[in-house]
Design a protein around this motif. Structure first.
Motif, PDB file in Angstrom:
ATOM      1  N   GLY A   1       0.829  -1.199   0.000  1.00 34.81           N
ATOM      2  CA  GLY A   1       0.000   0.000   0.000  1.00 34.81           C
ATOM      3  C   GLY A   1       0.864   1.251   0.000  1.00 34.81           C
ATOM      4  N   VAL A   2       0.269   2.374  -0.385  1.00 36.92           N
ATOM      5  CA  VAL A   2       1.029   3.620  -0.467  1.00 36.92           C
ATOM      6  C   VAL A   2       1.447   4.068   0.932  1.00 36.92           C
ATOM      7  CG1 VAL A   2      -0.022   4.372  -2.609  1.00 36.92           C
ATOM      8  CG2 VAL A   2      -1.132   4.928  -0.461  1.00 36.92           C
ATOM      9  N   GLN A   3       2.591   4.753   0.995  1.00 35.92           N
ATOM     10  CA  GLN A   3       3.174   5.112   2.282  1.00 35.92           C
ATOM     11  C   GLN A   3       2.829   6.531   2.737  1.00 35.92           C
ATOM     12  OE1 GLN A   3       4.905   2.616   3.983  1.00 35.92           O
ATOM     13  NE2 GLN A   3       3.961   1.511   2.278  1.00 35.92           N
ATOM     14  N   GLY A   4       2.261   7.337   1.863  1.00 36.80           N
ATOM     15  CA  GLY A   4       1.953   8.710   2.249  1.00 36.80           C
ATOM     16  C   GLY A   4       1.064   9.377   1.222  1.00 36.80           C
ATOM     17  N   PRO A   5       0.700  10.639   1.445  1.00 30.86           N
ATOM     18  CA  PRO A   5      -0.163  11.358   0.511  1.00 30.86           C
ATOM     19  C   PRO A   5       0.540  11.614  -0.815  1.00 30.86           C
ATOM     20  CG  PRO A   5       0.689  12.846   2.180  1.00 30.86           C
ATOM     21  CD  PRO A   5       1.089  11.472   2.600  1.00 30.86           C
ATOM     22  N   ARG A   6      -0.253  11.832  -1.863  1.00 27.58           N
ATOM     23  CA  ARG A   6       0.301  12.147  -3.173  1.00 27.58           C
ATOM     24  C   ARG A   6      -0.090  13.563  -3.573  1.00 27.58           C
ATOM     25  NH1 ARG A   6      -0.555   9.428  -9.224  1.00 27.58           N
ATOM     26  NH2 ARG A   6       0.828  10.927 -10.258  1.00 27.58           N
ATOM     27  N   PRO A   7       0.875  14.479  -3.692  1.00 32.96           N
ATOM     28  CA  PRO A   7       0.560  15.838  -4.143  1.00 32.96           C
ATOM     29  C   PRO A   7       0.028  15.803  -5.577  1.00 32.96           C
ATOM     30  CG  PRO A   7       2.750  15.735  -3.151  1.00 32.96           C
ATOM     31  CD  PRO A   7       2.305  14.318  -3.349  1.00 32.96           C
ATOM     32  N   LEU A   8      -1.026  16.574  -5.835  1.00 31.95           N
ATOM     33  CA  LEU A   8      -1.590  16.651  -7.176  1.00 31.95           C
ATOM     34  C   LEU A   8      -1.351  18.023  -7.810  1.00 31.95           C
ATOM     35  CD1 LEU A   8      -4.977  14.769  -6.600  1.00 31.95           C
ATOM     36  CD2 LEU A   8      -2.815  13.852  -7.481  1.00 31.95           C
ATOM     37  N   TYR A   9      -1.622  19.091  -7.064  1.00 30.21           N
ATOM     38  CA  TYR A   9      -1.399  20.430  -7.623  1.00 30.21           C
ATOM     39  C   TYR A   9      -1.203  21.415  -6.482  1.00 30.21           C
ATOM     40  CZ  TYR A   9      -1.489  23.639 -11.593  1.00 30.21           C
ATOM     41  OH  TYR A   9      -1.123  24.520 -12.592  1.00 30.21           O
ATOM     42  N   ALA A  10      -0.127  22.199  -6.572  1.00 27.02           N
ATOM     43  CA  ALA A  10       0.166  23.225  -5.568  1.00 27.02           C
ATOM     44  C   ALA A  10       0.164  24.587  -6.247  1.00 27.02           C
ATOM     45  CB  ALA A  10       1.514  22.962  -4.908  1.00 27.02           C
ATOM     46  N   PHE A  11      -0.607  25.511  -5.707  1.00 24.71           N
ATOM     47  CA  PHE A  11      -0.723  26.854  -6.277  1.00 24.71           C
ATOM     48  C   PHE A  11       0.329  27.762  -5.636  1.00 24.71           C
ATOM     49  CE2 PHE A  11      -4.702  24.629  -6.515  1.00 24.71           C
ATOM     50  CZ  PHE A  11      -5.195  24.928  -7.785  1.00 24.71           C
ATOM     51  N   ASP A  12       1.601  27.403  -5.827  1.00 28.81           N
ATOM     52  CA  ASP A  12       2.676  28.050  -5.085  1.00 28.81           C
ATOM     53  C   ASP A  12       3.581  28.939  -5.927  1.00 28.81           C
ATOM     54  OD1 ASP A  12       3.818  26.039  -6.558  1.00 28.81           O
ATOM     55  OD2 ASP A  12       4.724  24.986  -4.852  1.00 28.81           O
ATOM     56  N   SER A  13       3.195  29.198  -7.176  1.00 27.92           N
ATOM     57  CA  SER A  13       3.993  30.095  -8.011  1.00 27.92           C
ATOM     58  C   SER A  13       3.089  30.754  -9.048  1.00 27.92           C
ATOM     59  CB  SER A  13       5.117  29.325  -8.715  1.00 27.92           C
ATOM     60  OG  SER A  13       4.597  28.532  -9.769  1.00 27.92           O
ATOM     61  N   PRO A  14       3.494  31.913  -9.559  1.00 26.11           N
ATOM     62  CA  PRO A  14       2.673  32.583 -10.581  1.00 26.11           C
ATOM     63  C   PRO A  14       2.472  31.720 -11.824  1.00 26.11           C
ATOM     64  CG  PRO A  14       4.328  34.086  -9.705  1.00 26.11           C
ATOM     65  CD  PRO A  14       4.659  32.722  -9.170  1.00 26.11           C
ATOM     66  N   GLU A  15       3.486  30.908 -12.164  1.00 25.08           N
ATOM     67  CA  GLU A  15       3.409  30.108 -13.384  1.00 25.08           C
ATOM     68  C   GLU A  15       2.325  29.035 -13.296  1.00 25.08           C
ATOM     69  OE1 GLU A  15       7.036  32.255 -13.079  1.00 25.08           O
ATOM     70  OE2 GLU A  15       6.238  30.716 -11.718  1.00 25.08           O
ATOM     71  N   VAL A  16       2.266  28.306 -12.180  1.00 27.74           N
ATOM     72  CA  VAL A  16       1.285  27.223 -12.075  1.00 27.74           C
ATOM     73  C   VAL A  16      -0.136  27.769 -11.969  1.00 27.74           C
ATOM     74  CG1 VAL A  16       2.930  25.606 -11.069  1.00 27.74           C
ATOM     75  CG2 VAL A  16       1.554  27.032  -9.563  1.00 27.74           C
ATOM     76  N   VAL A  17      -0.283  28.953 -11.391  1.00 27.24           N
ATOM     77  CA  VAL A  17      -1.609  29.579 -11.330  1.00 27.24           C
ATOM     78  C   VAL A  17      -2.018  30.068 -12.712  1.00 27.24           C
ATOM     79  CG1 VAL A  17      -2.944  31.496 -10.372  1.00 27.24           C
ATOM     80  CG2 VAL A  17      -1.370  30.212  -8.905  1.00 27.24           C
ATOM     81  N   ARG A  18      -1.072  30.650 -13.432  1.00 24.90           N
ATOM     82  CA  ARG A  18      -1.359  31.160 -14.771  1.00 24.90           C
ATOM     83  C   ARG A  18      -1.716  30.037 -15.742  1.00 24.90           C
ATOM     84  NH1 ARG A  18       2.672  34.397 -15.006  1.00 24.90           N
ATOM     85  NH2 ARG A  18       4.141  32.932 -15.932  1.00 24.90           N
ATOM     86  N   ASP A  19      -1.201  28.830 -15.501  1.00 27.99           N
ATOM     87  CA  ASP A  19      -1.487  27.699 -16.387  1.00 27.99           C
ATOM     88  C   ASP A  19      -2.919  27.180 -16.247  1.00 27.99           C
ATOM     89  OD1 ASP A  19       1.027  27.746 -17.463  1.00 27.99           O
ATOM     90  OD2 ASP A  19       1.834  26.156 -16.177  1.00 27.99           O
ATOM     91  N   CYS A  20      -3.584  27.500 -15.156  1.00 24.22           N
ATOM     92  CA  CYS A  20      -4.942  27.001 -14.936  1.00 24.22           C
ATOM     93  C   CYS A  20      -5.924  27.616 -15.932  1.00 24.22           C
ATOM     94  CB  CYS A  20      -5.392  27.303 -13.507  1.00 24.22           C
ATOM     95  SG  CYS A  20      -4.509  26.367 -12.243  1.00 24.22           S
TER      96      CYS A  20
END
Length: 254
Positions: free
Chosen positions: A35-54
């Motif tokens: 089984g998986v050992q921890g959570p899996r990050p999917l999307y973090a809104f932590d920079s202007p670039e990743v927010v702009r890509d939405c």
């Protein structure tokens, strides 16, 4: 200005290496067995670039008058002002376009994560099959938002939806929803037969406001991840009634 082939190739190779590392980690840690050992990050809104890509959308595409924006926010004095995040805000208008008599409903706004770029393994999707919960770190104004999940469904316009139940409007909180509790919809209506969300082929995750209540809205979001455990202090969504209805006008329960 166009990106050079070198930059495009480097991005493709980099994504492929990251995916190879992820798959190798699963094999190395025997996650398929233990089984998986921890959570899996999917999307973090932590920079202007990743927010702009939405992708941001509203009833403006059908001639409506609602307005919405998704902005990157970097607090001046964290942690007092909270983490870096995206702010989804605007104004809902229910006015119908005068030049489009066939439009009978208006008043919605939404955003979603971008389509994932391909790797050498093919089209990128999220495989969240080993996980029980979808988790979102948000600060809500208390309005009736929905979480929208898009998968590689047979019907491309299908969405799986669930109410985003915020327990502490105006404060940062973690909301967790069971993947199995999402309801299949199409163009805002629940459809039959209901089919389970394709957990191995999740393409995008988004949030929409479709309550058609005139006025301003403001929702902040820090990150989205998959997990098997309830985060301390998190609000776990429970079975409840919703404003989702089938084509007969009946309210859906889950």
């Amino acid at each position: 200005m166009r990106a050079s082939p070198h930059r495009l190739a480097k991005g493709f190779i980099g994504r492929s290496v990251d995916e190879l590392k992820r798959r190798s980690s699963i094999a190395w840690n025997l996650e398929a067995i233990k089984g998986v050992q921890g959570p899996r990050p999917l999307y973090a809104f932590d920079s202007p670039e990743v927010v702009r890509d939405c992708i941001v959308m509203s009833d403006e595409i059908i001639g409506g008058s609602s307005a919405c924006n998704l902005d990157f926010v970097k607090p001046q004095s964290p942690p007092q002002d909270g983490p870096c995040h995206a702010r989804f805000h605007g104004f809902i208008s229910t006015e119908l376009p005068l030049d489009r008599p066939k439009v009978e409903r208006s008043g919605f706004a939404a955003f979603r994560t971008p389509n994932q770029s391909p790797t050498v393994f093919g089209r990128s999707v999220w495989d969240i099959d080993p996980y029980i919960y979808l988790a979102l770190r948000i600060k809500s104004d208390g309005r009736a938002y929905f979480i929208n999940i898009q998968t590689e469904s047979v019907e491309p316009t299908d969405l799986h939806q669930h109410r985003l139940f915020a327990k502490r409007p105006g404060q940062w909180e973690t909301v967790m929803v069971k993947w199995n509790d999402f309801v299949r919809t199409n163009h805002g209506f629940v459809v039959e037969p209901q089919t389970e969300l394709l957990r191995q082929k999740v393409r995008t995750i988004g949030i929409g406001l479709t309550d058609r209540v005139k006025g301003p809205f403001d929702l902040c979001i820090q990150s989205i991840w998959a997990s098997n455990n309830i985060t301390d202090g998190a609000a776990a969504a429970k079975t409840d009634s919703t404003v989702l209805r089938n084509r007969k006008g009946q309210t859906v329960q889950w």
